[in-house]
Write a protein that holds these residues in place. Structure first.
Motif, PDB file in Angstrom:
ATOM      1  N   MET A  26      28.867  47.531  45.248  1.00  0.00           N
ATOM      2  CA  MET A  26      28.857  46.062  45.210  1.00  0.00           C
ATOM      3  C   MET A  26      30.216  45.478  45.569  1.00  0.00           C
ATOM      4  N   ARG A  41      24.956  42.155  40.850  1.00  0.00           N
ATOM      5  CA  ARG A  41      25.850  41.417  39.954  1.00  0.00           C
ATOM      6  C   ARG A  41      25.028  40.736  38.840  1.00  0.00           C
ATOM      7  N   THR A  83      42.750  51.120  36.475  1.00  0.00           N
ATOM      8  CA  THR A  83      43.263  49.745  36.397  1.00  0.00           C
ATOM      9  C   THR A  83      43.813  49.475  34.994  1.00  0.00           C
ATOM     10  N   LEU A 121      49.049  40.682  32.301  1.00  0.00           N
ATOM     11  CA  LEU A 121      48.278  40.886  33.535  1.00  0.00           C
ATOM     12  C   LEU A 121      48.910  40.119  34.697  1.00  0.00           C
ATOM     13  N   PRO A 160      33.333  35.380  43.754  1.00  0.00           N
ATOM     14  CA  PRO A 160      32.120  36.153  43.423  1.00  0.00           C
ATOM     15  C   PRO A 160      32.388  37.585  42.964  1.00  0.00           C
ATOM     16  N   TYR A 167      34.976  38.407  41.061  1.00  0.00           N
ATOM     17  CA  TYR A 167      35.857  38.385  39.879  1.00  0.00           C
ATOM     18  C   TYR A 167      35.481  39.557  38.971  1.00  0.00           C
ATOM     19  N   ILE A 188      34.179  42.206  36.816  1.00  0.00           N
ATOM     20  CA  ILE A 188      33.051  42.143  35.879  1.00  0.00           C
ATOM     21  C   ILE A 188      33.444  42.753  34.529  1.00  0.00           C
ATOM     22  N   GLY A 189      34.533  43.531  34.521  1.00  0.00           N
ATOM     23  CA  GLY A 189      34.994  44.156  33.276  1.00  0.00           C
ATOM     24  C   GLY A 189      36.157  43.411  32.640  1.00  0.00           C
ATOM     25  N   GLN A 215      40.145  45.775  25.148  1.00  0.00           N
ATOM     26  CA  GLN A 215      40.854  47.056  24.983  1.00  0.00           C
ATOM     27  C   GLN A 215      42.357  46.829  24.860  1.00  0.00           C
TER      28      GLN A 215
HETATM   29  C1  HEM Z   1      43.223  45.463  33.439  1.00  0.00           C
HETATM   30  C2  HEM Z   1      42.190  46.072  33.975  1.00  0.00           C
HETATM   31  C3  HEM Z   1      41.499  45.621  35.233  1.00  0.00           C
HETATM   32  C4  HEM Z   1      42.002  44.985  36.335  1.00  0.00           C
HETATM   33  C5  HEM Z   1      43.432  44.549  36.594  1.00  0.00           C
HETATM   34  C6  HEM Z   1      40.891  44.782  37.252  1.00  0.00           C
HETATM   35  C7  HEM Z   1      40.987  44.133  38.474  1.00  0.00           C
HETATM   36  C8  HEM Z   1      39.914  43.834  39.301  1.00  0.00           C
HETATM   37  C9  HEM Z   1      39.978  43.023  40.494  1.00  0.00           C
HETATM   38  C10 HEM Z   1      41.238  42.392  41.055  1.00  0.00           C
HETATM   39  C11 HEM Z   1      38.717  42.944  41.011  1.00  0.00           C
HETATM   40  C12 HEM Z   1      38.281  42.136  42.248  1.00  0.00           C
HETATM   41  C13 HEM Z   1      38.050  42.975  43.485  1.00  0.00           C
HETATM   42  C14 HEM Z   1      37.743  42.148  44.724  1.00  0.00           C
HETATM   43  O1  HEM Z   1      37.709  40.921  44.669  1.00  0.00           O
HETATM   44  O2  HEM Z   1      37.537  42.739  45.812  1.00  0.00           O
HETATM   45  C15 HEM Z   1      37.854  43.725  40.144  1.00  0.00           C
HETATM   46  C16 HEM Z   1      36.498  43.942  40.347  1.00  0.00           C
HETATM   47  C17 HEM Z   1      35.729  44.793  39.580  1.00  0.00           C
HETATM   48  N1  HEM Z   1      36.075  45.363  38.372  1.00  0.00           N
HETATM   49 FE1  HEM Z   1      37.864  45.219  37.469  1.00  0.00          FE
HETATM   50  N2  HEM Z   1      39.755  45.313  36.696  1.00  0.00           N
HETATM   51  C18 HEM Z   1      40.076  45.822  35.457  1.00  0.00           C
HETATM   52  C19 HEM Z   1      39.217  46.404  34.539  1.00  0.00           C
HETATM   53  C20 HEM Z   1      37.885  46.658  34.764  1.00  0.00           C
HETATM   54  C21 HEM Z   1      36.980  47.258  33.810  1.00  0.00           C
HETATM   55  C22 HEM Z   1      37.369  47.654  32.371  1.00  0.00           C
HETATM   56  C23 HEM Z   1      35.771  47.400  34.436  1.00  0.00           C
HETATM   57  C24 HEM Z   1      34.472  47.964  33.920  1.00  0.00           C
HETATM   58  C25 HEM Z   1      34.216  48.267  32.705  1.00  0.00           C
HETATM   59  C26 HEM Z   1      35.921  46.865  35.779  1.00  0.00           C
HETATM   60  C27 HEM Z   1      34.925  46.818  36.727  1.00  0.00           C
HETATM   61  C28 HEM Z   1      35.015  46.113  37.922  1.00  0.00           C
HETATM   62  C29 HEM Z   1      33.923  46.030  38.874  1.00  0.00           C
HETATM   63  C30 HEM Z   1      32.555  46.701  38.753  1.00  0.00           C
HETATM   64  C31 HEM Z   1      34.374  45.204  39.918  1.00  0.00           C
HETATM   65  C32 HEM Z   1      33.594  44.790  41.171  1.00  0.00           C
HETATM   66  C33 HEM Z   1      32.914  43.470  40.894  1.00  0.00           C
HETATM   67  C34 HEM Z   1      32.165  42.940  42.088  1.00  0.00           C
HETATM   68  O3  HEM Z   1      32.263  43.487  43.199  1.00  0.00           O
HETATM   69  O4  HEM Z   1      31.441  41.940  41.908  1.00  0.00           O
HETATM   70  N3  HEM Z   1      37.205  46.415  35.930  1.00  0.00           N
HETATM   71  N4  HEM Z   1      38.591  44.238  39.096  1.00  0.00           N
END
Ligand code: HEM
Length: 437
Positions: A93, A105, A281, A318, A384, A386, A388-389, A396
């Motif tokens: 996704m 989503r 991350t 962050l 879109p 943003y 999801i976690g 945490q």
């Molecule tokens: C401090 C920790 C984290 C940071 C800095 C972070 C950062 C990001 C960023 C910047 C994106 C956007 C990507 C884009 O626009 O192309 C993203 C997407 C995503 N993150 Fe995180 N993330 C973190 C923790 C997590 C956690 C804990 C999970 C799951 C449990 C997670 C799951 C995802 C998923 C599945 C996406 C894709 C969402 C989509 O495509 O709609 N992330 N994250």
């Protein structure tokens, strides 16, 4: 190529820190800067890309998937190696655009039920305390590997209903995918066969080995992650037949608008994405946040004394640290961004590490202020995709800092941090700490 741009693109730069001064000089000149794309390790040179450095323009890109696509060339700077690899990454996704992206989503949002999240939050608080208590008798410890690394693994294992004994597999996989520019991470093999399930042992047997030049298959191909896919496939099949009360079992039960279900193939790709996105991350955000506190002792003491500041403090960590430094889009049409002409097909790379220090959006952006208000940071992206976690990540972070303050009190560096070699993730691999006496 001008020196500042070469510095920003070179992964070696990040062994000593994020080049904030170079980013600030370029950001002062223009919102959007052309950056060359030299060969990096096994990845070939590319045509170059537009680096987006200011907060307003990064948001403009991120909220506009019709113009700035995640699907066209996926979301890493370097193009996937060939059409097959591109088709492969487009199944995630992360590398899709609406409306295709919206289906998964929406289903995922429904699977994260308030009940499932509340249960997870309770468990996270317990694990955080346990992890910190485990090192409390020691004079020194490595906060990154011995404390921070395990919390996202325990959380993800719970979310997927993965046996806890197998969780270090996810550590290795996310190191291989995200830490590919760093040899220690690319070859990560912390999960051993001992104590893990038969399913894990079968996966470990498929772990790719480096060739005679020390190179692994590209981790953006299915062939680069055979162990992950073998494990995910078995887990997905099992969940289809025996759904539990974990979030991913909820997802398998959901039905979309057309009456369809999440397939086992989609589950495998979500497993890939979450194992990586929800793991390293956060593993970088936790030591990054502690590093920020230890280098601003007054802010550390202020936070310890007033826990009501924990929420804004986590957001400031962050912003100030920016664990994920960049993502890519591809222009679908000729357009203009921050006064710069962009052509259809151009690569666009948004630099959160620059936008989060943009003086147009943040007063005194280099100051670490745990009570900063407002704080419209882009650490989790925007629009879109943003993160999801984001909620789970913040839970945490709050839990681990609460446990750290309660159990260890004030800690200080016990040696130099060892940073990750990466122009993608702002990572700390090792962070030696000791209690301040
Ligand atoms: C401090 C920790 C984290 C940071 C800095 C972070 C950062 C990001 C960023 C910047 C994106 C956007 C990507 C884009 O626009 O192309 C993203 C997407 C995503 N993150 Fe995180 N993330 C973190 C923790 C997590 C956690 C804990 C999970 C799951 C449990 C997670 C799951 C995802 C998923 C599945 C996406 C894709 C969402 C989509 O495509 O709609 N992330 N994250």
């Amino acid at each position: 190529m001008p020196a500042d741009i070469a510095t920003i693109v070179d992964p070696d730069t990040y062994l000593t820190g994020v080049p904030h001064e170079a980013l600030a000089r370029l950001r002062a000149e223009s919102a959007v800067v052309w950056m060359d794309e030299p060969a990096i390790d096994q990845w070939p040179a590319g045509p170059g890309f537009w680096g987006v450095l200011r907060h307003a323009e990064v948001k403009e890109v991120m909220r506009n998937p019709a113009v700035y696509s995640s699907h066209l060339g996926a979301t890493q700077i370097s193009d996937p190696p060939g059409d097959k690899a591109l088709a492969f990454v487009r199944q995630m996704m992360l590398n899709q655009d609406p409306p295709e992206h919206s289906r998964l989503r929406k289903l995922l949002t429904r699977a994260f039920t308030p009940r499932a999240i509340a249960r997870l939050e309770d468990r996270i608080a317990g694990w955080a305390r346990e992890l910190v208590t485990n090192v409390a008798d020691r004079t020194e410890c490595d906060f990154a590997t011995e404390v921070a690394a395990d919390l996202p693994l325990l959380t993800l294992a719970e979310l997927f209903g993965v046996p806890s004994a197998d969780r270090w597999l996810m550590f290795d996989w996310s190191n291989r995918v995200i830490g590919y520019q760093d040899t220690e991470y690319a070859l990560s093999a912390r999960a051993g066969a001992d104590g893990s399930t038969d399913m894990a042992k079968r996966a470990i047997a498929l772990r790719p080995r480096p060739d005679e030049h020390g190179r692994l298959p590209d981790q953006r191909t299915r062939a680069g992650m055979p162990d992950l896919y073998a494990y995910a496939h078995e887990l997905g099949e099992y969940k289809r037949r025996n759904p539990g009360d974990d979030i991913m079992s909820n997802l398998m039960r959901e039905v979309d608008d057309e009456g369809g279900r999440v397939s086992v193939g989609e589950f495998e790709n979500l497993f890939w994405l979450f194992s990586v996105a929800g793991n390293e991350t956060l593993r970088n955000a936790l030591p990054g946040g502690l590093f920020a506190l230890m280098s601003h002792v007054d802010e550390y003491r202020r936070l310890r004394a007033d826990r009501s500041l924990l929420g804004p403090a986590v957001d400031e960590m962050l912003r100030w640290w920016s664990p994920v430094m960049r993502f890519r889009r591809t222009a679908t049409v000729d357009t203009e961004l921050g006064g710069t002409r962009i052509r259809a097909g151009d690569k666009i790379v948004v630099w959160f590490s620059a936008a989060n220090r943009d003086e147009r959006a943040f007063a005194e952006p280099d100051r670490f202020d745990i009570a900063r208000e407002p704080n419209d940071h882009l650490g989790f992206g925007h629009g879109p995709h943003y993160c999801i976690g984001a909620h789970l990540a913040k839970v945490q972070m709050r839990a681990l800092f609460t446990a750290l303050f309660d159990v260890l009190g004030e800690v200080e560096p016990a040696g130099e941090p060892v940073r990750l070699r990466s122009n993608f993730q702002n990572g700390i691999k090792h962070l030696p700490i000791r209690r301040r006496t």
